[in-house]
Design an enzyme around this catalytic site. Structure first.
Site, PDB file in Angstrom:
ATOM      1  N   ARG A  20       0.966  -1.042  -0.045  1.00 56.00           N
ATOM      2  CA  ARG A  20       0.008   0.050   0.016  1.00 56.00           C
ATOM      3  C   ARG A  20       0.793   1.130   0.147  1.00 56.00           C
ATOM      4  O   ARG A  20       1.976   1.361   0.614  1.00 56.00           O
ATOM      5  CB  ARG A  20      -0.832   0.110   1.206  1.00 56.00           C
ATOM      6  CG  ARG A  20      -2.182  -1.125   1.107  1.00 56.00           C
ATOM      7  CD  ARG A  20      -3.091  -0.754  -0.160  1.00 56.00           C
ATOM      8  NE  ARG A  20      -4.152  -1.511  -0.260  1.00 56.00           N
ATOM      9  CZ  ARG A  20      -4.050  -2.599  -1.078  1.00 56.00           C
ATOM     10  NH1 ARG A  20      -3.111  -2.781  -1.692  1.00 56.00           N
ATOM     11  NH2 ARG A  20      -5.379  -3.336  -0.995  1.00 56.00           N
ATOM     12  N   GLU A  71      -5.121   6.836  -6.124  1.00 50.28           N
ATOM     13  CA  GLU A  71      -5.433   6.061  -7.522  1.00 50.28           C
ATOM     14  C   GLU A  71      -6.489   6.644  -8.251  1.00 50.28           C
ATOM     15  O   GLU A  71      -7.671   6.589  -7.652  1.00 50.28           O
ATOM     16  CB  GLU A  71      -5.373   4.727  -7.280  1.00 50.28           C
ATOM     17  CG  GLU A  71      -4.087   3.995  -6.716  1.00 50.28           C
ATOM     18  CD  GLU A  71      -3.801   2.560  -6.443  1.00 50.28           C
ATOM     19  OE1 GLU A  71      -4.900   1.946  -7.033  1.00 50.28           O
ATOM     20  OE2 GLU A  71      -2.708   2.318  -6.121  1.00 50.28           O
ATOM     21  N   HIS A 102      -1.276  -0.197 -10.443  1.00 53.96           N
ATOM     22  CA  HIS A 102      -1.770  -1.258  -9.649  1.00 53.96           C
ATOM     23  C   HIS A 102      -2.577  -2.619 -10.494  1.00 53.96           C
ATOM     24  O   HIS A 102      -3.742  -3.079 -10.249  1.00 53.96           O
ATOM     25  CB  HIS A 102      -3.072  -0.654  -8.933  1.00 53.96           C
ATOM     26  CG  HIS A 102      -3.250  -1.185  -7.475  1.00 53.96           C
ATOM     27  ND1 HIS A 102      -3.719  -0.658  -6.519  1.00 53.96           N
ATOM     28  CD2 HIS A 102      -3.152  -2.469  -7.259  1.00 53.96           C
ATOM     29  CE1 HIS A 102      -4.031  -1.372  -5.634  1.00 53.96           C
ATOM     30  NE2 HIS A 102      -3.678  -2.600  -5.870  1.00 53.96           N
TER      31      HIS A 102
END
Length: 358
Positions: A270, A299, A318
């Site tokens: 993270r 994001e 991601h």
């Protein structure tokens, strides 16, 4: 049995309910489970539960199919009505205020990601309700991506990308990667998958995990107090930590400066775990040889973020642990396995500990 219909990707086409219900089972209500699946309207198609995917999973779990009523719609559509009868909920996010009263029968919530930081603190969770997550579903793809990341760092790909942008020819020759040392910070399901890939490459693997319990693919395991030791010994640092109050900012300026001169850093965990200002500084002054970040805050990463132009840094959106073919089928296998466990009064897989946040 009512046949499943495809779940379309537009709100107007998405059915609010479909079911495998057999009316003959109505005399045995305790033998059934009402499962609500809430697709994320803002999410990507790769992570949607379609009728075809659900039907295929039910074929794989036929012993449970006749005991589960499945209702599918979008995340916030009909939420209040859905929760009145729900025994179980599969979702990414949900309105949590007063959930115990709004969902009087809810025994289990499954989150379709490994991280649950967007739901913390978990004080809203009703005492009777179990929370599970998707850890482990990512393992195969994570292992491939972890190997790719350290191979890219070892072979100076971030530096070559920066050289390409600058029209600069600067060949540097490196030996094979075998014999180098990698530190995996957070040896859980994802970190464990990464360690297996690293051992296959011939790397020495150091690990950090809560409690310091050994792992078969880790040569030296340490508890959290060993962080500086492994950072200083590693050629590559691979981070797979969840976001909790204890991990936020853990890889700070001191930790980054404790790393070897020229080492490489990967973050598949993270974003808030790493101090990005300190990382950028270390990349610009050459203390770190390169980095790869797959997780970001926020994001999508804004176009104006300074990270886009940092030298020797590769950004991926991601995607390191997810895929568009097997992720939802594997998620459904986990969900239906836990449905059977719930029906049979057995312990569920992937339980989240509210006190730890993962």
């Amino acid at each position: 049995m009512v046949p499943l219909k495809p779940v379309k990707n537009s709100p107007e086409d998405l059915p609010h309910t479909f079911s495998t219900h057999n009316p003959a089972d109505d005399m045995h209500p305790t033998s059934r489970l009402i499962l609500h699946i809430k697709n994320n309207r803002a999410g990507e198609e790769a992570f949607r539960f379609t009728g075809e995917r659900i039907a295929a999973a039910l074929e794989r779990h036929g012993d449970a199919a006749d005991r589960i009523d499945i209702r599918v719609d979008w995340d916030l559509d009909n939420f209040e009505k859905s929760m009145r009868d729900a025994d179980a909920l599969v979702t990414w996010d949900l309105p949590t205020a007063g959930l115990g009263d709004r969902a009087p029968h809810l025994r289990w919530i499954h989150i379709i990601g490994a991280g649950v930081e967007h739901l913390q603190p978990l004080t809203w969770l009703p005492p009777r309700t179990i929370l599970t997550n998707n850890r482990g579903v990512h393992a195969e793809k994570t292992a491939e991506s972890a190997a790719m990341a350290v191979l890219m760092l070892h072979n100076r790909i971030p530096a070559y990308v920066s050289d390409q942008r600058a029209s600069r020819w600067n060949p540097v020759y490196v030996p094979p990667i075998a014999g180098k040392t990698v530190a995996v910070i957070g040896v859980g399901e994802m970190g464990g998958a990464a360690t297996r890939a690293f051992k296959a490459l011939g790397l020495k693997v150091l690990g950090i995990r809560r409690g310091g319990a050994p792992h078969p693919s880790v040569d030296e395991m340490h508890g959290p107090d060993g962080l500086r030791t492994v950072l200083g010994a590693a050629d590559f640092v691979h981070v797979t930590l969840p976001q909790t109050p204890e991990t936020t900012g853990l890889i700070d300026r001191q930790a980054i400066r404790a790393m070897k001169q020229g080492a490489g850093l990967v973050n598949f965990g993270r974003a808030p775990v790493i101090d990005h200002e300190a990382l950028v500084e270390a990349l610009r002054d050459g203390h770190l040889g390169g980095a790869l970040l797959d997780v970001h805050d926020p994001e999508p990463l804004p176009a104006g973020s300074p990270l886009w132009k940092v030298p020797n840094l590769i950004l991926t959106p991601h995607v390191s642990s997810d895929d568009d073919r097997s992720y939802i089928p594997a998620t459904l296998d986990l969900v239906f396995e836990n449905c059977k466990r719930l029906l049979n009064g057995e312990s569920l897989k992937n339980r989240v500990d509210p006190s730890l946040g993962y």
